[in-house]
Write a protein that holds these residues in place. Structure first.
Motif, PDB file in Angstrom:
ATOM      1  N   ILE A 162       3.109   1.248  -0.781  1.00  0.00           N
ATOM      2  CA  ILE A 162       2.631   2.100  -1.500  1.00  0.00           C
ATOM      3  C   ILE A 162       3.670   3.097  -2.137  1.00  0.00           C
ATOM      4  O   ILE A 162       3.838   3.458  -3.248  1.00  0.00           O
ATOM      5  CB  ILE A 162       1.756   3.105  -0.740  1.00  0.00           C
ATOM      6  CG1 ILE A 162       0.717   2.293   0.053  1.00  0.00           C
ATOM      7  CG2 ILE A 162       1.105   4.386  -1.436  1.00  0.00           C
ATOM      8  CD1 ILE A 162      -0.128   2.891   0.949  1.00  0.00           C
ATOM      9  N   GLU A 284      -3.410   4.658   1.323  1.00  0.00           N
ATOM     10  CA  GLU A 284      -3.750   3.828   0.333  1.00  0.00           C
ATOM     11  C   GLU A 284      -4.904   4.430  -0.629  1.00  0.00           C
ATOM     12  O   GLU A 284      -4.911   4.351  -1.782  1.00  0.00           O
ATOM     13  CB  GLU A 284      -4.289   2.242   0.739  1.00  0.00           C
ATOM     14  CG  GLU A 284      -3.361   1.699   1.476  1.00  0.00           C
ATOM     15  CD  GLU A 284      -3.498   0.367   2.303  1.00  0.00           C
ATOM     16  OE1 GLU A 284      -2.834  -0.541   2.339  1.00  0.00           O
ATOM     17  OE2 GLU A 284      -4.760   0.054   2.459  1.00  0.00           O
ATOM     18  N   HIS A 288      -4.759   5.627  -4.684  1.00  0.00           N
ATOM     19  CA  HIS A 288      -6.019   5.326  -5.606  1.00  0.00           C
ATOM     20  C   HIS A 288      -6.457   6.649  -6.230  1.00  0.00           C
ATOM     21  O   HIS A 288      -6.645   6.627  -7.443  1.00  0.00           O
ATOM     22  CB  HIS A 288      -6.964   4.549  -4.803  1.00  0.00           C
ATOM     23  CG  HIS A 288      -8.292   4.500  -5.954  1.00  0.00           C
ATOM     24  ND1 HIS A 288      -8.392   3.521  -6.863  1.00  0.00           N
ATOM     25  CD2 HIS A 288      -9.474   4.890  -5.955  1.00  0.00           C
ATOM     26  CE1 HIS A 288      -9.332   3.510  -7.591  1.00  0.00           C
ATOM     27  NE2 HIS A 288     -10.211   4.424  -6.970  1.00  0.00           N
ATOM     28  N   PHE A 295      -3.169   2.085  -8.597  1.00  0.00           N
ATOM     29  CA  PHE A 295      -3.710   1.485  -7.106  1.00  0.00           C
ATOM     30  C   PHE A 295      -5.093   1.355  -7.164  1.00  0.00           C
ATOM     31  O   PHE A 295      -5.888   2.149  -7.657  1.00  0.00           O
ATOM     32  CB  PHE A 295      -3.407   2.400  -6.210  1.00  0.00           C
ATOM     33  CG  PHE A 295      -1.873   2.694  -5.914  1.00  0.00           C
ATOM     34  CD1 PHE A 295      -1.225   1.834  -5.072  1.00  0.00           C
ATOM     35  CD2 PHE A 295      -1.200   3.763  -6.398  1.00  0.00           C
ATOM     36  CE1 PHE A 295       0.187   2.113  -4.825  1.00  0.00           C
ATOM     37  CE2 PHE A 295       0.153   3.957  -6.403  1.00  0.00           C
ATOM     38  CZ  PHE A 295       0.780   3.010  -5.309  1.00  0.00           C
TER      39      PHE A 295
END
Length: 308
Positions: A162, A284, A288, A295
């Protein structure tokens, strides 16, 4: 002690760790808040809230919690009868937050009534690395070190992926993660670190230390470009419902995040408030929300909701 076989968890995050290590069958007692993974349904509940928070408003909860802590009273009730019956050889608890779970005083009282003295594993992380350390400690206490090390390596690899991908973002947006709405609290401990790894900056967050009450004026001055509502102890539905009050706050409509439609409610219990394995998924999710072009969110659709 290795291979502890009668485990009691006073923490939802610890319950998740126990199950991640494949030890759900050894988990004999949990809290009323332990709701993940599904395999723990039906486990004996040994800890419950003292306050009826399900029927209380945010200001009522904040006021009642503050008063009980000021008076030196616990927010939790441990069922000593059930604990004597279980006779655990390992208790998982914490000293991080008296609001989150039973802590030192309750455990000291409990030890006086148990038939034998269990090992106490204190899980008190303030960062992502310390969450991994807790998982390692639990692995050592239960003879599952190899599984713990594999989970840690996998989690670190996902976080590094990430962080590396976020470097390609054209900018790092100003973020505000709101851990409580009335009164307003900033985020703390590992959450600002999660934001940083995901490619954002939460200038109001307190990395490595407690979340605190802050003036609403501070939020207006920070001008967040992404605002994430993550009230501690709440799932998505309750967070989204409570977030409706924010529209009445002075200057709300002038915030860049509001103008750009980048205000989100998230499932704080699943991904942010609990220092367990799912903070990796939470990072995560943040990536996004901050950089949707970079992402993709591959987790459950019920993890977040766009507000407004």
């Amino acid at each position: 002690m290795v291979n502890a076989s009668r485990i009691v968890s006073f923490l939802p995050s610890a319950t998740e760790m126990v199950c991640a290590l494949g030890l759900g069958d050894r988990l004999l007692g949990v809290t009323h808040e332990c709701d993940y993974p599904p395999e723990i349904a039906g486990k004996t509940v040994v800890v419950r809230n003292v306050l009826p928070i399900e029927t209380m408003s945010q200001p009522e909860i904040d006021s009642a919690v503050t008063q009980r802590l000021r008076d030196g009273l616990s927010l939790y009730r441990v069922d000593e009868t059930l604990m004597r019956e279980i006779a655990p050889d390992l208790i998982l608890t914490q000293e991080l937050c008296q609001v989150c779970a039973p802590s030192g005083n309750e455990v000291s009282q409990l030890l006086k009534v148990l038939p034998s003295q269990p090992q106490i594993l204190w899980l008190t992380p303030k960062s992502l690395e310390q969450i991994f350390d807790n998982l390692r400690d639990l692995g050592e206490a239960t003879g599952r070190s190899h599984i713990a090390e594999n989970l840690i390596a996998e989690g670190r690899a996902r976080l590094e992926k990430i962080e590396a991908a976020a470097r390609a973002a054209p900018s790092r947006p100003r973020v505000f993660c709101m851990e409580w709405m009335d009164p307003v609290y900033c985020c703390g401990h590992w959450v600002p670190e999660m934001v940083r790894i995901a490619g954002g900056i939460d200038g109001l967050g307190r990395e490595g230390t407690d979340s605190v009450r802050i003036p609403w004026q501070d939020v207006l001055q920070w001008k967040p470009e992404v605002l994430i509502v993550m009230p501690c102890g709440f799932g998505l539905e309750k967070a989204a419902d409570q977030a409706r009050m924010l529209a009445s706050y002075p200057g709300w409509a002038d915030l860049p995040a509001v103008g750009d439609g980048r205000v989100y409610a998230v499932d704080a219990n699943a991904y942010f408030a609990r220092p367990g394995p799912r903070v990796v998924e939470g990072t995560e999710l943040l990536a996004h929300l901050l950089h949707p072009g970079l992402f993709e969110w591959k987790g459950p659709p019920g993890a977040f909701r766009k507000l407004g």
